[in-house]
Write an enzyme that holds these catalytic residues in place. Structure first.
Site, PDB file in Angstrom:
ATOM      1  N   HIS A 168       0.814  -1.228   0.000  1.00  0.00           N
ATOM      2  CA  HIS A 168       0.000   0.000   0.000  1.00  0.00           C
ATOM      3  C   HIS A 168       0.842   1.270   0.000  1.00  0.00           C
ATOM      4  CE1 HIS A 168      -3.624  -2.278   0.490  1.00  0.00           C
ATOM      5  NE2 HIS A 168      -3.282  -2.751   1.674  1.00  0.00           N
ATOM      6  N   ASP A 172      -2.674 -10.819  -2.152  1.00  0.00           N
ATOM      7  CA  ASP A 172      -3.204 -10.262  -0.909  1.00  0.00           C
ATOM      8  C   ASP A 172      -4.672  -9.893  -1.148  1.00  0.00           C
ATOM      9  OD1 ASP A 172      -2.009  -8.761   1.793  1.00  0.00           O
ATOM     10  OD2 ASP A 172      -3.752  -7.736   0.932  1.00  0.00           O
ATOM     11  N   HIS A 202      -6.209  -7.345  -0.321  1.00  0.00           N
ATOM     12  CA  HIS A 202      -6.360  -5.922  -0.622  1.00  0.00           C
ATOM     13  C   HIS A 202      -5.615  -5.579  -1.919  1.00  0.00           C
ATOM     14  CE1 HIS A 202      -6.599  -6.220   3.862  1.00  0.00           C
ATOM     15  NE2 HIS A 202      -7.648  -5.451   3.644  1.00  0.00           N
ATOM     16  N   ASP A 247      -4.421 -12.865   3.774  1.00  0.00           N
ATOM     17  CA  ASP A 247      -5.712 -12.333   4.219  1.00  0.00           C
ATOM     18  C   ASP A 247      -6.849 -12.645   3.246  1.00  0.00           C
ATOM     19  OD1 ASP A 247      -4.469 -10.603   2.457  1.00  0.00           O
ATOM     20  OD2 ASP A 247      -4.527  -8.867   3.795  1.00  0.00           O
TER      21      ASP A 247
END
Ligand SMILES: [Zn+2]
Length: 336
Positions: A122, A157, A159, A244
């Site tokens: 991120h 991931d 996200h 995740d």
């Protein structure tokens, strides 16, 4: 063939507030599992990243601001991202792990696994975000690209890796492919985000709805991820390896099981040799999923999953978006 594991003790000094999901225990879960004897591991103590390399991904003013913020006691860099004084050192070692691992792998066979904190995907050029300070995988991709290597980044991931996407959005020499839950944090990663200029087509986003089954996830991986990555003809594959998207994860709403990480890792080994693949720990907040998932990933990279079969077709609620993605991706790559 061993797994080359890069980690560093400073990852255990980057403390977050009590109850924060991105915590020290995540690293000990992963390194403990990998050191348990399930796979043959050769360790590497991650050095600090070279400052000029780090500055090829982040602005020098941002690097200086993180350094002074940490040294003046730390605190909250964004609503999710906390630092303590030791976090800056941890982040330098986290960003240095990948390039050092690549250097070892150039002369030693075996795949690579980076288990460090803080995570990276991120982190933007000028901004910490979503538990991430420096974009570890982007730094390694730049390092390889500067050596003339052709890099594909596969981000599983849960996200979207906004920072990584933005780093390479206009760069046709690095492919970025992400499967993630959508809509979800950080809000980016819709299927129409495909890159810019002569890099159009080298960014691919598979934006899966909450509750997507593992069957549909893996079918999307087979149909929409593997063919473009293969046709891009990378010399290295870097994985943004978050656990995740696991069914047990407390944050994510996707449903992968541990062995599926091994299957996906094994499928990537059909595109480049496993000693040209490095998996970078990103998210994953269930300690059991981190343990069993990291062993499965390692076993997949080491060739222990010979007989898996990825599902053929997306059949559930994800179909609407995967059809849309297929239509867009097929303008640039042959999906068969
Ligand atoms: Zn994540």
């Amino acid at each position: 063939m061993p797994l080359h594991l890069a980690t560093h003790s400073s990852s255990l000094e980057h403390h977050t507030p009590r109850g924060h999901p991105e915590r020290v225990d995540r690293i000990t879960a992963v390194t403990g599992a990998l050191r348990s004897g399930a796979v043959d591991v050769l360790e590497l103590d991650a050095p600090k990243v070279h400052e000029d390399l780090l500055a090829s991904v982040h602005s020098r003013s941002y690097l200086e601001s993180v350094r002074t913020f940490c040294s003046s006691g730390g605190g909250s860099l964004d609503p999710d991202t906390y630092v303590v004084p030791a976090s800056y050192e941890a982040a330098l070692h986290a960003a240095g792990a990948g390039p050092a691992l690549v250097n070892r792998m150039r002369t030693h066979s075996g795949p690579g696994f980076v288990a460090v904190r803080p995570p990276g995907h991120h982190a933007e050029r000028d901004r910490a975000m979503g538990f991430c300070l420096f974009n570890n995988i982007a730094v390694t991709a730049k390092f390889l690209a500067e050596m003339g290597q052709r890099v594909a980044i596969v981000d599983w991931d849960v996200h979207h890796g906004n920072g990584t996407q933005n780093t390479f959005f206009k760069d046709p020499s690095v492919m970025y492919v992400s499967l993630h839950e959508f809509p979800f944090y950080p809000g980016t990663g819709w299927v129409s985000e495909l890159g810019e200029g002569d890099a159009v087509g080298t960014t691919i986003n598979i934006a899966l709805p909450n509750g997507t089954t593992s069957t549909d996830y893996l079918a999307a991986f087979r149909q929409l991820v593997l063919p473009p990555v293969r046709q891009f003809d990378p010399s290295w594959i870097l994985i943004s390896n978050g656990y995740d998207a696991h069914v047990d994860d407390p944050l994510g709403g996707l449903r992968l099981e541990s062995e599926h990480y091994g299957w996906m890792a094994a499928a990537l080994c059909d595109i480049v040799p496993s000693d040209r693949i490095v998996a970078f720990l990103e998210g994953g907040y269930d300690l059991g999923a981190l343990e069993s998932g990291s062993i499965a990933t390692a076993r997949g990279l080491l060739g222990a999953y010979g007989d898996f079969e990825l599902p053929d077709e997306v059949v559930g609620q994800a179909r609407r978006v995967t059809d849309m993605a297929a239509d867009l991706i097929s303008r640039h790559w042959d999906l068969g």
